[in-house]
Design a protein around this motif. Sequence first.
Motif, PDB file in Angstrom:
ATOM      1  N   GLN A  57       1.276  -1.349  -0.070  1.00 22.86           N
ATOM      2  CA  GLN A  57      -0.267   0.305  -0.040  1.00 22.86           C
ATOM      3  C   GLN A  57       0.965   1.750   0.145  1.00 22.86           C
ATOM      4  O   GLN A  57       0.662   2.364  -0.557  1.00 22.86           O
ATOM      5  N   VAL A  58       1.725   0.926   0.357  1.00 26.49           N
ATOM      6  CA  VAL A  58       2.435   2.240   1.140  1.00 26.49           C
ATOM      7  C   VAL A  58       3.261   3.023  -0.571  1.00 26.49           C
ATOM      8  O   VAL A  58       3.887   3.729  -0.656  1.00 26.49           O
ATOM      9  N   GLY A  59       3.666   0.730  -1.513  1.00 29.86           N
ATOM     10  CA  GLY A  59       4.331   1.475  -2.317  1.00 29.86           C
ATOM     11  C   GLY A  59       6.292   0.816  -2.031  1.00 29.86           C
ATOM     12  O   GLY A  59       6.544   1.988  -2.727  1.00 29.86           O
ATOM     13  N   CYS A  60       6.149   0.422  -1.540  1.00 35.32           N
ATOM     14  CA  CYS A  60       8.498  -0.164  -1.309  1.00 35.32           C
ATOM     15  C   CYS A  60       8.286  -1.375  -0.810  1.00 35.32           C
ATOM     16  O   CYS A  60       7.540  -2.512  -0.473  1.00 35.32           O
ATOM     17  N   GLN A  61       9.252  -2.085  -1.092  1.00 29.68           N
ATOM     18  CA  GLN A  61       9.383  -3.316  -0.572  1.00 29.68           C
ATOM     19  C   GLN A  61       9.613  -3.403   0.973  1.00 29.68           C
ATOM     20  O   GLN A  61       9.706  -2.588   1.480  1.00 29.68           O
ATOM     21  N   GLU A  62       9.291  -4.271   2.068  1.00 30.45           N
ATOM     22  CA  GLU A  62       8.949  -4.923   2.810  1.00 30.45           C
ATOM     23  C   GLU A  62      10.502  -4.302   4.204  1.00 30.45           C
ATOM     24  O   GLU A  62       9.979  -3.806   4.585  1.00 30.45           O
ATOM     25  N   ARG A  70      13.488  -1.190   7.458  1.00 29.43           N
ATOM     26  CA  ARG A  70      14.762  -0.265   7.407  1.00 29.43           C
ATOM     27  C   ARG A  70      13.571   1.182   8.020  1.00 29.43           C
ATOM     28  O   ARG A  70      14.766   1.773   8.811  1.00 29.43           O
ATOM     29  N   LEU A  71      13.311   1.707   7.104  1.00 30.79           N
ATOM     30  CA  LEU A  71      12.811   3.021   7.483  1.00 30.79           C
ATOM     31  C   LEU A  71      12.407   3.599   8.550  1.00 30.79           C
ATOM     32  O   LEU A  71      12.709   4.136   9.156  1.00 30.79           O
ATOM     33  N   PHE A  72      11.344   2.434   8.576  1.00 29.67           N
ATOM     34  CA  PHE A  72      10.971   2.574   9.951  1.00 29.67           C
ATOM     35  C   PHE A  72      11.560   2.510  11.351  1.00 29.67           C
ATOM     36  O   PHE A  72      10.962   3.507  11.939  1.00 29.67           O
ATOM     37  N   LYS A  73      12.349   1.613  11.366  1.00 34.73           N
ATOM     38  CA  LYS A  73      13.703   1.745  12.689  1.00 34.73           C
ATOM     39  C   LYS A  73      14.184   2.954  12.641  1.00 34.73           C
ATOM     40  O   LYS A  73      14.408   3.592  13.850  1.00 34.73           O
ATOM     41  N   ALA A  74      14.489   3.437  11.682  1.00 33.56           N
ATOM     42  CA  ALA A  74      15.707   4.512  11.320  1.00 33.56           C
ATOM     43  C   ALA A  74      14.563   5.437  12.448  1.00 33.56           C
ATOM     44  O   ALA A  74      14.977   6.963  13.101  1.00 33.56           O
ATOM     45  N   ALA A  75      13.570   5.601  11.732  1.00 35.28           N
ATOM     46  CA  ALA A  75      12.485   7.327  12.488  1.00 35.28           C
ATOM     47  C   ALA A  75      12.449   7.094  13.888  1.00 35.28           C
ATOM     48  O   ALA A  75      11.671   8.167  14.379  1.00 35.28           O
ATOM     49  N   LEU A  76      11.894   5.845  13.957  1.00 38.04           N
ATOM     50  CA  LEU A  76      10.875   5.139  15.353  1.00 38.04           C
ATOM     51  C   LEU A  76      11.200   4.835  16.071  1.00 38.04           C
ATOM     52  O   LEU A  76      11.367   3.964  17.621  1.00 38.04           O
ATOM     53  N   ALA A  77      13.043   4.282  15.944  1.00 34.76           N
ATOM     54  CA  ALA A  77      13.126   2.865  16.381  1.00 34.76           C
ATOM     55  C   ALA A  77      12.254   1.543  16.710  1.00 34.76           C
ATOM     56  O   ALA A  77      12.415   1.251  17.779  1.00 34.76           O
ATOM     57  N   VAL A  78      11.962   1.670  16.392  1.00 36.69           N
ATOM     58  CA  VAL A  78      10.370   0.390  16.295  1.00 36.69           C
ATOM     59  C   VAL A  78      10.270  -0.256  15.126  1.00 36.69           C
ATOM     60  O   VAL A  78      10.319   0.997  13.836  1.00 36.69           O
ATOM     61  N   GLY A  79       9.861  -1.044  14.835  1.00 38.41           N
ATOM     62  CA  GLY A  79       9.236  -1.739  13.434  1.00 38.41           C
ATOM     63  C   GLY A  79       7.874  -1.404  13.249  1.00 38.41           C
ATOM     64  O   GLY A  79       7.266  -1.068  13.933  1.00 38.41           O
TER      65      GLY A  79
END
Length: 620
Positions: free
Chosen positions: A199-204, A209-218
């Motif tokens: 739905q977001v338009g990217c790979q899992e 990786r982006l989530f953990k970098a931004a929020l420190a959680v998956g």
Amino acid sequence: MSFQDDLLLWNHAALKVVDVRRAVIQPGDSLRAHQLTAGSFLCTVQGKARVLLDEAQYQAGPYHVCHAGKGTVLAIDYVQEALEYYLLQYKATLALPCREELLRLQQKRDPFQLAHSFTPRYPLPLFGTVRQMHEKWQKASMLDRLHAKALLHQFVYEWLQQRQEQAEEPTAQSLVDKAIRLIEEQCSEKMTLHALASQVGCQERQLQRLFKAALAVGPMEYLLRVRLEKAKDLLLKLNVPLMDIAEAVGFTDSYYFSRLFKKYVGISPSQFRKMAGQPELCRQNPSGLSPSFIGGKSVPLYSIIDENGSHSQRKTAPASAALAAHRSKRAKQADPEGGVAKTTSKYIRHLRGELELDRLPEKIAVLDYQYIDQMYALGHLPAGSVFATTSPSGLPEYLGEKMSAIKRLGTKDHPDMTAIAELSPELIVCTDTHAHLYDELVAIAPTVMLGRNDDWRTTLPVLGKMLGKEQEAQHVIDAYNQKIVHLKDAIAAKLGGKTVSLIRPRDNMIRLHTTAHRTARILYRDLGIAPPPMAMDSKRTSSYIQLDAMTELNADHLFVLQDDTNAALTSAYQESALWRNLSVVKANHVRTFDTTMWIGFYGPVAINRVVDEIADALLS
């Protein structure tokens, strides 16, 4: 990862045309969902319909181009106007050997697997090339097929050029923001990491990786947090049963919901509701969250329902049945004083830490078919398993009718997360190849991660401990070790130092299994057979060689692995003059074996059969 990185990988890939076909779907008809067997471009010439790639939806009109990777489920429906389209299927492989940074780039985001859809501003160059490619492909002569391959390169170049000119790549923050919005809007619905990434338009892996970098959680951990925050709000506002609260925030099991709530919030939902009118208690923990919710221990500990009433952090369905069964067990197992009988926990060490088991799990899901064999050797079968694509049945044939009792959970490379969740397993066993899915798997059930290339004699004791069959596991290992001791001496006397090589024709080359490969180790380590110099490698498990390198390999005996996926290529090699002139072929020292038995079903049952086949080939 930038668009330039995608271009780098496309530039280094060897492209091969697999198929080019044209079709028309009339209004009211549809294309039933099926799994793509190769990377694909769907190019619509005219018409209007909905295209589904896994769970991502696209509205396709005239001159629209969709791309999807191998294994993606394609479907076309809601055909409003007759849809004429071309399906261009290809295979892209990075030519080996290649630089390690290219492999790392591909692991981060594989452009050959990425789902993408766009309407080109200048469609004629693209669709003119597709039509010409279809024409050449249908003629089927070798020269026309070569022309079609050249046109594929031209098509990919034009496609990438127009994508680069038309669309800006979304920023990392925009992807995370979109994922957060979707999670918050759909938190009460079933959600998998794969569906969210689509739905977001990217790979899992990229989203993880982006989530953990931004929020420190998956993302799946964040989903859990959103659900619990919503549950806290509902507990304070609504005086309804906990089961209703659980279902309103996406849990099918109120028992599992209560355990997770207490783990992360620090108190049970009932206690939290009572605290609403006691501000002095709230001040002791104003956030309402456990300090370890996000940044706590990196290794979560889980327990499974014990016959004596121990709690489990797992998902079961339906909720009412799970609660009834749990209460029944507690009533039956209570001692005369009203307590609960004691139990001894088992701790399973794995690649993600340590897992606590308070009871022996019965309903186990395995995401690698080697564990079917290993569990079968211990007298147990998994409730569900991924299946092999190199075998007609996908499961070990020697299971016979027992195969039907195992629910299929997708493939090793593409596990079906929805099917896993619907199975409601008590335990999941995965490998390090599923590291990107670990958080999502843990959200379904306690999960053990093992090394896919570990020796079966290393993993069997782990499975034995899970199943309460440690002694049986050791007996199986001892019997195998005793068997190969006697066989090793007989083979050494027969061969007198002659070499044996294990190969597998694949991807228009020959895969040479080295001394580091887990199956090749049966030959070289367990049975003491001499490898040819080219097969000696302590780090890489295999290397790719051309057919003309077989002369240099110069093995005295040759074992060839074959299955449905490489039968045609193997036959083509064996019919060539170069192959027929090999000294090992002239000496009639070539034997062909089943790939899936030798490599896929890697456990004591299959390996004992492999050893028997080796003995028959070399001693008879």
